[in-house]
Design a protein around this motif. Sequence first.
Motif, short mmCIF file in Angstrom:
data_model
loop_
_atom_site.label_atom_id
_atom_site.label_comp_id
_atom_site.label_asym_id
_atom_site.label_seq_id
_atom_site.Cartn_x
_atom_site.Cartn_y
_atom_site.Cartn_z
N LYS A 187 0.94 -1.21 -0.10
CA LYS A 187 0.04 -0.13 0.01
C LYS A 187 0.62 1.32 0.07
CE LYS A 187 -3.68 -2.24 -0.06
NZ LYS A 187 -4.69 -2.17 -0.97
N GLY A 188 2.11 1.16 0.15
CA GLY A 188 3.00 2.35 0.22
C GLY A 188 3.19 3.08 1.42
N THR A 189 2.08 3.14 2.26
CA THR A 189 1.97 3.77 3.61
C THR A 189 1.60 2.74 4.78
OG1 THR A 189 -0.21 4.32 3.36
CG2 THR A 189 1.61 6.08 2.61
N ARG A 190 2.06 3.10 6.00
CA ARG A 190 1.71 2.07 7.20
C ARG A 190 1.13 3.08 8.29
NH1 ARG A 190 5.26 -2.70 8.75
NH2 ARG A 190 3.47 -3.12 9.96
N ALA A 215 4.80 13.94 17.61
CA ALA A 215 4.75 13.34 16.30
C ALA A 215 4.78 14.01 15.06
CB ALA A 215 3.49 12.53 16.35
N ALA A 216 3.80 15.39 14.96
CA ALA A 216 3.89 16.02 13.85
C ALA A 216 5.23 16.70 13.42
CB ALA A 216 2.77 17.19 14.09
N HIS A 222 3.31 11.66 8.33
CA HIS A 222 2.56 12.39 7.05
C HIS A 222 1.80 13.27 8.06
CE1 HIS A 222 2.88 8.92 4.16
NE2 HIS A 222 4.03 9.41 4.37
N SER A 223 1.56 14.31 7.42
CA SER A 223 0.49 15.21 7.90
C SER A 223 -0.94 15.02 7.55
CB SER A 223 0.89 16.74 7.45
OG SER A 223 0.68 16.69 5.77
N VAL A 245 -0.02 7.42 13.89
CA VAL A 245 0.50 8.30 13.01
C VAL A 245 0.69 7.27 11.72
CG1 VAL A 245 1.75 9.90 14.51
CG2 VAL A 245 2.87 7.96 13.37
N TRP A 246 0.82 8.22 10.55
CA TRP A 246 1.05 7.52 8.99
C TRP A 246 2.36 7.91 8.71
CZ3 TRP A 246 -2.06 3.84 6.98
CH2 TRP A 246 -3.48 3.63 7.43
N THR A 247 2.84 6.94 7.94
CA THR A 247 4.35 7.20 7.37
C THR A 247 4.51 6.14 6.09
OG1 THR A 247 6.76 7.33 7.72
CG2 THR A 247 5.64 5.33 8.79
N ASP A 248 5.71 6.58 5.40
CA ASP A 248 5.97 5.54 4.34
C ASP A 248 6.21 4.18 4.81
OD1 ASP A 248 5.52 7.73 2.65
OD2 ASP A 248 7.70 8.02 2.22
N SER A 249 5.87 3.04 4.08
CA SER A 249 6.17 1.77 4.62
C SER A 249 7.73 1.35 5.03
CB SER A 249 5.65 0.82 3.83
OG SER A 249 4.41 0.74 3.36
#
Length: 285
Positions: A187-190, A215-216, A222-223, A245-249
Amino acid sequence: MENETITADVAEAVAFFSPENLMHYGQMAMPYVIKAIFALLILWIGFKIARWLGNVAQRNIIKAPNVDETLGKFLGSLVRYAVMAMVVIAAVSQVGVQVAGLVAILGAAGLAIGLALQGTLSNIAAGAMLMLFRPFNVGDFVRVAGEEGVVSEISIFTTEMTTVDNIQVIIGNGEVWGSTIQNLTSKGTRRVDNDFGIDYEDDINKAMKIITKTAAAHPKVHSEPAPWAKVVGLGDSSVNIQSRVWTDSADYWDVMFDLNKSVKEAFDKGGITIPYPISVELDSK
């Protein structure tokens, strides 16, 4: 009488190993020895050629449009094993076995071989299914059959992975296809979840604000979706807050470890305490 029998046996043995007889037997065996040597040479050279052709096919297939590394490696292994099969047939025919007869025998024994090697055949079928439906590709981080790691190769029989601590794991394709497959990078992000416990006397809203602000500020977070922190439980000695939070895998582990450290440091500066269990020993006297 017994001595005469022993003497006759010794004389027969000596006659059998006489130079004339040894030369005769050597001349009779020489054609077979030469054929066996040629057969071994065919196998040795042929297997090297098979490996070389498999690598060449893999490189050229990968260069083709719309063909990725996963399919290239799989088709390369097919070429290698096909050439090896032809080499074995050529070696067998070199020692005098009739190839047509051999094929007929193998065909007649096909059912027995299939039953004996049903695990191997299922791996081949599963490998074809993995190529057809593509639940993962080479380079993906997956969790499958109780193991997790980066997929390094998908061959006819097995799938190879490298774990995060650099251990090679080889799993039969049948086991891979028959288990639940979790592709953690497709999915590209996790989403990264971190749990923090604060003291019951601390300001919960202040703690959640510290978590989301910290975290921000992380460059790999990711924002959108924005960092999130909520109370998820009331423990024996702490109020449990979870950060999401969300980030690249590819950055999953870095973000998780970094937030554990940075949030703890931010708690220290903000006067938020992380409690730990306290045991009390009572004197019954």
